[in-house]
Design an enzyme around this catalytic site. Structure first.
Site, short mmCIF file in Angstrom:
data_model
loop_
_atom_site.label_atom_id
_atom_site.label_comp_id
_atom_site.label_asym_id
_atom_site.label_seq_id
_atom_site.Cartn_x
_atom_site.Cartn_y
_atom_site.Cartn_z
N GLU A 1 0.82 -1.22 0.00
CA GLU A 1 0.00 0.00 0.00
C GLU A 1 0.85 1.26 0.00
OE1 GLU A 1 -3.85 1.74 2.46
OE2 GLU A 1 -3.54 -0.40 2.20
N ASP B 1 -2.86 -3.07 3.15
CA ASP B 1 -3.32 -3.22 4.52
C ASP B 1 -4.43 -4.26 4.61
OD1 ASP B 1 -1.53 -1.33 5.28
OD2 ASP B 1 -2.98 0.28 5.56
N TYR C 1 -0.29 -2.79 13.61
CA TYR C 1 -1.20 -2.04 12.73
C TYR C 1 -2.14 -1.13 13.53
CZ TYR C 1 -4.49 -1.29 8.87
OH TYR C 1 -5.27 -0.74 7.90
#
Length: 742
Positions: free
Chosen positions: A8, A104, A309
């Protein structure tokens, strides 16, 4: 043959490339023997703007509405088109036989990659990398357990439905409102209910009538006893006369202790952080905006790789993470955490961990440290603060409960009941990790709820109690009548607004339990990844303004809520969508059924707006004339600035009047405003201090402080940029394709 990996962002791509032993740099790629790694810059492809379907849509006219594309088109985002072309070239290489999606792990991440592949016309087999942190270990394990891309097609369908639905509803309704009332009015299924919640709170505060209440305290021998109503158990009364009568009859009376109750108690550590909880805590402690906290977290995740994350809505860990806890403890056991983490690393973990629950983890687990070795000296002050919060919460959940003995004393004085309470800590447990923050760690903000103030309820304050036993008599008491007033609900801050967006069930008119449960399970209004942007959008659109930490609606927002269709103001709309999107992701609902209903709903909205009878009035007009078109300009307050904006939305001229800077007042040390233009710019503080920009620069130069000069330079650069940029650029960006709203 090689596999193409699409990440990403560049930072994640570099990490993956290093682990996969790819070192040959190319145009937007890093190549190795078996893998080619490329990346997006977030979204590279988005849903096309209305004018791409028909040139007539360049003009905003009511007769063109509703806009209903039969098939949605995709367009490459102009600013990142160079990287798209680089990715496309790799996709169509003859020696690439497989594509690995490494964006992601979530609905939006899936959409990022799939839109690129669809626009590029790829038909090659897909695999999916699904990881929650970007450490070398996590990447290696992820590539060893790649998933079949077909498993994630329903997730992509759900993401695409959300994007197309927001396009149809948001863009059509926004254009209809803007054309109908000739003002820049935007709406959407998330931002409009958020404004409605703030409006409801402001109305409750306006209508609230403070009510006085009274209590009685008896003091003696270092002890304070509080009167308690025998029937209601309330600690005060709204009847002044009754309180005075009780106090009058107690004069000279003794207190007889009728009960001393000692109860052993335990409190567990608060749960681990999800993004919203971390944003709330950072706002409360450090006054960071939700967007600032997310940006700091992204750096700790992508650049430092020391946290997992960030865009997660879970506060639990999955069981597969448990074997890695010791390694994570060793990695974060540096500096102030050395002894705290070392103690845990050298002893076995409890058999049952209350923060581990597979059922409460969907895409991502809670935010915790990674196994990456930490260099605290490489972090900024802001990064250290956020990292400190996460590590302390991570350590706290693995420490034992805080154990204490709660002692409550009940005494009778002249036939009236009085109470006192105190705690004796037996074992600090997890609170040892929290140092001076133990008393407020994990507590909620002072929030009275959506439906009014505190009702006069008052808790018995904990105190250090003297040694007493049942039957003891206390003499020479002093009696005091206390008085207070009920308080209205508090105005929203960013912290409490995030909480309300996360759990908006209290603001639902229907009180539908299924919808309320769905909103709770799906994260409420918006997602953890988009709430910060939504709040920022409301500020940049001049719908919200700040006074101190408190958030208020502008006149524009209040009028918008009068004009917008009722459905768009309710959280129920998001609840209904999320129920159905979850079914699409789970494969139990076809996307064409959902989209057919959305198209019909969009037509109904436009009809409602067209038939509306309201008016929009600019009540912030000034006598300043626009230098482009000559019309009077509006004075608007942004989050950190005041601006003059042309009232003609097609003209779009604007200029900054003042902006809150990072320069501190030498008198009171608060942040000063920088006002004016060019050589006439001046710093102004609320305390009355004023200083010309040149004098400020000279003073700071003599003090040897270079930081403030940078701050001033940044401000001047930003001011110039904003002056050259039309006001409706932000507005247009806000409505661009899938970036309209989550």
């Amino acid at each position: 043959m090689k596999s193409l990996v699409i990440a990403e962002k560049p930072s994640v791509a570099r990490d993956i490339a290093r682990v996969l032993k790819c070192s040959r740099q190319g145009n937007g790629v890093i190549e190795g023997e078996r893998y080619i790694v490329t990346w997006g810059l977030g979204h590279l492809v988005t849903l096309a703007d209305p004018e791409d379907y028909d040139k007539k849509y360049k003009e905003w006219k009511m007769e063109h509405l509703p806009m209903m594309p039969e098939q949605f088109r995709l367009e490459v985002i102009r600013q990142t088109s160079k990287q798209y072309q680089a990715v496309k070239a790799q996709i169509h290489r003859n020696d690439v036989n497989r594509i690995i999606i490494a964006t992601d792990a979530g609905r939006e991440g899936e959409l990022v990659a799939r839109l690129i592949l669809k626009k590029a016309g790829s038909q090659k087999p897909l695999s999916r990398l699904w990881i929650s942190s970007v450490t070398d270990k996590a990447i290696r394990e992820g590539f060893a357990n790649l998933k079949d891309g077909k498993e994630y097609e329903p997730l992509y369908d759900a993401a695409m439905c959300r994007a197309e639905a927001d396009w149809l509803v948001g863009i059509n309704a926004t254009r209809a409102l803007t054309c109908k009332y000739n003002a820049q009015l935007s709406c959407g299924r998330v931002q409009t209910p958020t404004l409605a919640m703030i409006a409801r709170r402001e109305e409750q505060i306006r209508q609230f009538v403070p009510k006085p209440y009274f209590g009685i305290q008896a003091k003696g021998r270092g002890l304070t006893l509080t009167w308690q109503d025998e029937k209601s158990k309330a600690l005060n009364t709204f009847d002044r006369k009754r309180a005075e009568e009780i106090k009058g009859k107690l004069a000279g009376k003794e207190a007889r202790v009728v009960q001393v109750k000692r109860t052993p108690k335990k409190t567990m550590a608060p749960l681990l952080y999800d993004l919203t909880e971390l944003q709330r805590e950072a706002s409360r402690r450090f006054d960071y905006s939700a967007k600032e906290t997310l940006n700091i977290m992204q750096r700790l995740y992508e650049n430092h790789k020391v946290l997992t994350y960030p865009r997660t809505d879970s506060r639990y860990l999955s069981s597969d993470i448990v074997p890695t806890l010791k390694e994570r403890l060793k990695a974060c056991g540096v500096g102030p955490f050395r002894s705290l983490a070392g103690r845990l690393a050298n002893q076995p973990l409890p058999q049952k961990l209350f923060f581990v629950d597979d059922k409460k983890v969907s895409d991502h687990h809670a935010i915790i440290p990674t196994e990456q070795y930490v260099r605290l000296d490489h972090m900024t002050v802001d990064e250290r603060r956020i990292y400190d919060l996460v590590v302390r919460r991570f350590l706290a959940v693995m420490y034992p409960p805080c154990e204490y003995e709660q002692t409550s004393i009940t005494a009778v004085i002249g036939g009236e009941t009085f109470t006192a309470r105190g705690n004796i800590i037996k074992n600090m447990g997890w609170k040892e990790v929290c140092e001076n923050d133990a008393q407020d760690m994990g507590e909620e903000d002072e929030e009275s709820g959506p439906d009014g103030g505190d009702g006069g309820v008052q808790a018995v304050k904990s105190q250090q109690l003297p040694p007493l036993s049942q039957g003891d008599v206390l003499k020479d008491l002093t009696f005091v009548m206390t008085e207070g007033k009920t308080k209205p609900p508090s105005h929203f801050t960013e912290s409490t607004l995030l909480s309300a967006m996360e759990n908006p069930a209290a603001y639902m008119e229907s009180k539908d339990k299924t919808m309320a449960r769905t909103l709770g399970e799906t994260g409420g209004l918006g997602t953890v990844a988009t709430r910060a942007d939504i709040i920022e959008k409301l500020f940049s659109g001049f719908l919200l303004e700040k006074k101190g930490k408190e958030i208020f609606l502008t006149s524009k927002a209040k009028q918008l809520l009068e004009l917008v269709p009722e459905d768009l103001k309710k959280p129920e709309l998001t609840a209904d969508w999320e129920i159905r999107l979850s079914k699409i992701a789970g494969g139990t609902l076809r996307r064409d059924v959902f989209m057919r209903d959305i198209r019909n709903y969009s037509r109904e909205l436009i009809d409602q707006i067209k038939s509306g009878e309201g008016n929009f009035r600019h009540d912030n007009l000034t006598n300043h004339k626009c230098p482009r078109c000559g019309k009077r300009m509006l004075l608007v307050k942004g989050k950190n600035s005041e601006m003059l904006v042309c009232q003609d939305r097609e003209c779009g001229y604007r200029e900054t009047v003042s902006r809150t800077s990072n320069a501190r007042c030498p008198s009171c040390h608060k942040k000063m405003e920088l006002r004016g233009k060019g050589d006439g710019q001046i710093f102004v503080c609320r305390c009355g201090y004023k200083e010309k920009l040149k004098a400020f620069q000279e003073r700071r130069r003599k003090e040897g402080a270079g930081v403030s000069k940078k701050d001033v330079a940044r401000y001047l650069s930003q001011q110039k940029k904003e002056a050259e940029e039309p006001v409706n650029n932000l507005f247009a960006q806000a409505l661009a394709g899938i970036k309209l709203e989550e």
